[in-house]
Design a protein around this motif. Structure first.
Motif, mmCIF file in Angstrom:
data_model
loop_
_atom_site.group_PDB
_atom_site.id
_atom_site.type_symbol
_atom_site.label_atom_id
_atom_site.label_comp_id
_atom_site.label_asym_id
_atom_site.label_seq_id
_atom_site.Cartn_x
_atom_site.Cartn_y
_atom_site.Cartn_z
ATOM 1 N N MET A 1 0.844 -1.206 0.000
ATOM 2 C CA MET A 1 0.000 0.000 0.000
ATOM 3 C C MET A 1 0.872 1.245 0.000
ATOM 4 N N ASN A 2 0.501 2.212 -0.833
ATOM 5 C CA ASN A 2 1.182 3.500 -0.891
ATOM 6 C C ASN A 2 0.206 4.605 -0.497
ATOM 7 N N LEU A 3 0.660 5.546 0.323
ATOM 8 C CA LEU A 3 -0.175 6.650 0.772
ATOM 9 C C LEU A 3 0.377 7.983 0.309
ATOM 10 N N VAL A 4 -0.525 8.945 0.104
ATOM 11 C CA VAL A 4 -0.156 10.346 -0.062
ATOM 12 C C VAL A 4 -0.771 11.090 1.118
ATOM 13 N N ILE A 5 0.040 11.845 1.840
ATOM 14 C CA ILE A 5 -0.426 12.597 3.007
ATOM 15 C C ILE A 5 -0.118 14.071 2.788
ATOM 16 N N LEU A 6 -1.111 14.914 3.058
ATOM 17 C CA LEU A 6 -0.944 16.357 2.874
ATOM 18 C C LEU A 6 -1.251 17.070 4.185
ATOM 19 N N ILE A 36 5.258 6.398 1.518
ATOM 20 C CA ILE A 36 4.456 7.535 1.964
ATOM 21 C C ILE A 36 4.988 8.790 1.285
ATOM 22 N N THR A 37 4.162 9.401 0.456
ATOM 23 C CA THR A 37 4.531 10.661 -0.194
ATOM 24 C C THR A 37 3.865 11.797 0.573
ATOM 25 N N VAL A 38 4.657 12.729 1.050
ATOM 26 C CA VAL A 38 4.156 13.867 1.823
ATOM 27 C C VAL A 38 4.214 15.118 0.956
ATOM 28 N N ILE A 39 3.092 15.787 0.809
ATOM 29 C CA ILE A 39 3.023 17.009 -0.008
ATOM 30 C C ILE A 39 2.611 18.158 0.893
ATOM 31 N N THR A 40 3.411 19.208 0.919
ATOM 32 C CA THR A 40 3.131 20.321 1.819
ATOM 33 C C THR A 40 3.858 21.585 1.372
ATOM 34 N N PRO A 67 17.363 7.737 9.054
ATOM 35 C CA PRO A 67 17.797 7.006 7.851
ATOM 36 C C PRO A 67 16.973 5.755 7.577
ATOM 37 N N GLU A 68 16.396 5.153 8.628
ATOM 38 C CA GLU A 68 15.610 3.938 8.428
ATOM 39 C C GLU A 68 14.326 4.203 7.642
ATOM 40 N N ASN A 69 13.899 5.471 7.600
ATOM 41 C CA ASN A 69 12.670 5.817 6.879
ATOM 42 C C ASN A 69 12.931 6.246 5.438
ATOM 43 N N ALA A 70 14.197 6.333 5.063
ATOM 44 C CA ALA A 70 14.548 6.923 3.769
ATOM 45 C C ALA A 70 13.891 6.208 2.598
ATOM 46 N N SER A 71 13.786 4.895 2.678
ATOM 47 C CA SER A 71 13.246 4.135 1.545
ATOM 48 C C SER A 71 11.719 4.223 1.464
ATOM 49 N N ARG A 72 11.087 4.713 2.521
ATOM 50 C CA ARG A 72 9.619 4.730 2.566
ATOM 51 C C ARG A 72 9.036 6.133 2.438
ATOM 52 N N LEU A 73 9.832 7.161 2.676
ATOM 53 C CA LEU A 73 9.332 8.529 2.690
ATOM 54 C C LEU A 73 9.804 9.339 1.487
ATOM 55 N N LYS A 74 8.909 10.167 0.982
ATOM 56 C CA LYS A 74 9.258 11.100 -0.081
ATOM 57 C C LYS A 74 8.596 12.436 0.241
ATOM 58 N N MET A 75 9.372 13.514 0.230
ATOM 59 C CA MET A 75 8.845 14.850 0.501
ATOM 60 C C MET A 75 8.690 15.627 -0.807
ATOM 61 N N VAL A 76 7.504 16.187 -0.997
ATOM 62 C CA VAL A 76 7.245 17.047 -2.149
ATOM 63 C C VAL A 76 6.843 18.415 -1.623
#
Length: 207
Positions: A1-6, A36-40, A67-76
């Motif tokens: 599952m992939n999420l986008v969170i704003l 998890i893609t975070v858009i803000t 660093p453990e979250n690096a593969s799961r998090l993306k900041m936009v």
């Protein structure tokens, strides 16, 4: 599952920041939520401590610093929700669902940034809706407020008090949140609108 969170500014947006932490807390291997893609507009808000709550009495750090979250998090980071964002939909491609916490109900005196940048619940979410429809993402949870659109489902004096505030000092916030809700109702999305009665930093979850 992939999420986008704003998330944006204020108490309702604090929920979005906690949603990032909740999504990362999956202990299964592989994790249920893989990306998890975070858009803000405000990535720096993750460095603040004022969104700590009773659920995290020891505080926390910016999840992007681990660093453990690096593969799961993306900041936009975006500059503003007020302007067109022609490439926004590409950040929603492959998402299973979206958690949108762009709403705001505090008046501008508490958050001076709002006087300059403006309220973004409607402007931001209508762009989110368009991006989701373009990327063929159907499911979304968005945060609004109790006492919106005549909601009196909470039998507490605070409900009447908030309704009074929405008619006076917080008229702009009310109109912004109501327009946001209407945009989802008119959309083709499978949406859930959450209207919390109150969000405090000292509150511990009960379920």
């Amino acid at each position: 599952m992939n999420l986008v969170i704003l998330y944006g500014i204020g108490g309702l947006s604090d929920v979005g920041r906690h949603a990032i932490l909740a999504a990362l807390e999956s202990r299964k291997e592989p994790p249920i939520i893989e990306k998890i893609t975070v858009i803000t507009e405000h990535p720096e808000k993750l460095n603040e401590k004022n969104w700590d709550s009773g659920s995290c009495p020891d505080g926390h750090t910016n999840p992007f610093d681990d660093p453990e979250n690096a593969s799961r998090l993306k900041m936009v980071k975006i500059d503003t929700w007020k302007d067109e964002l022609p490439n926004l939909s590409e950040h929603f491609v492959g998402a299973s669902a979206v958690v949108s916490c762009l709403g705001h109900r505090q008046p501008g005196w508490k958050y001076p940034e709002l006087k300059k940048r403006g309220l973004v619940a409607h402007d931001g979410n209508r762009r989110v809706i368009a991006a989701m429809e373009e990327a063929n993402v159907e499911r979304v949870v968005t945060i609004s407020s109790f006492a919106i659109n005549g909601d009196r489902s909470w039998p507490h004096p605070a409900s009447k008090f908030m309704a009074c505030l929405f008619k006076t000092f917080m008229r702009k916030a009310r109109k912004d949140l109501e327009a946001m809700e209407d945009a989802y109702v008119r959309s083709s999305l499978d949406y859930l609108i959450v209207r919390p009665v109150g969000i405090g930093e000292d509150v511990v979850e009960t379920g």
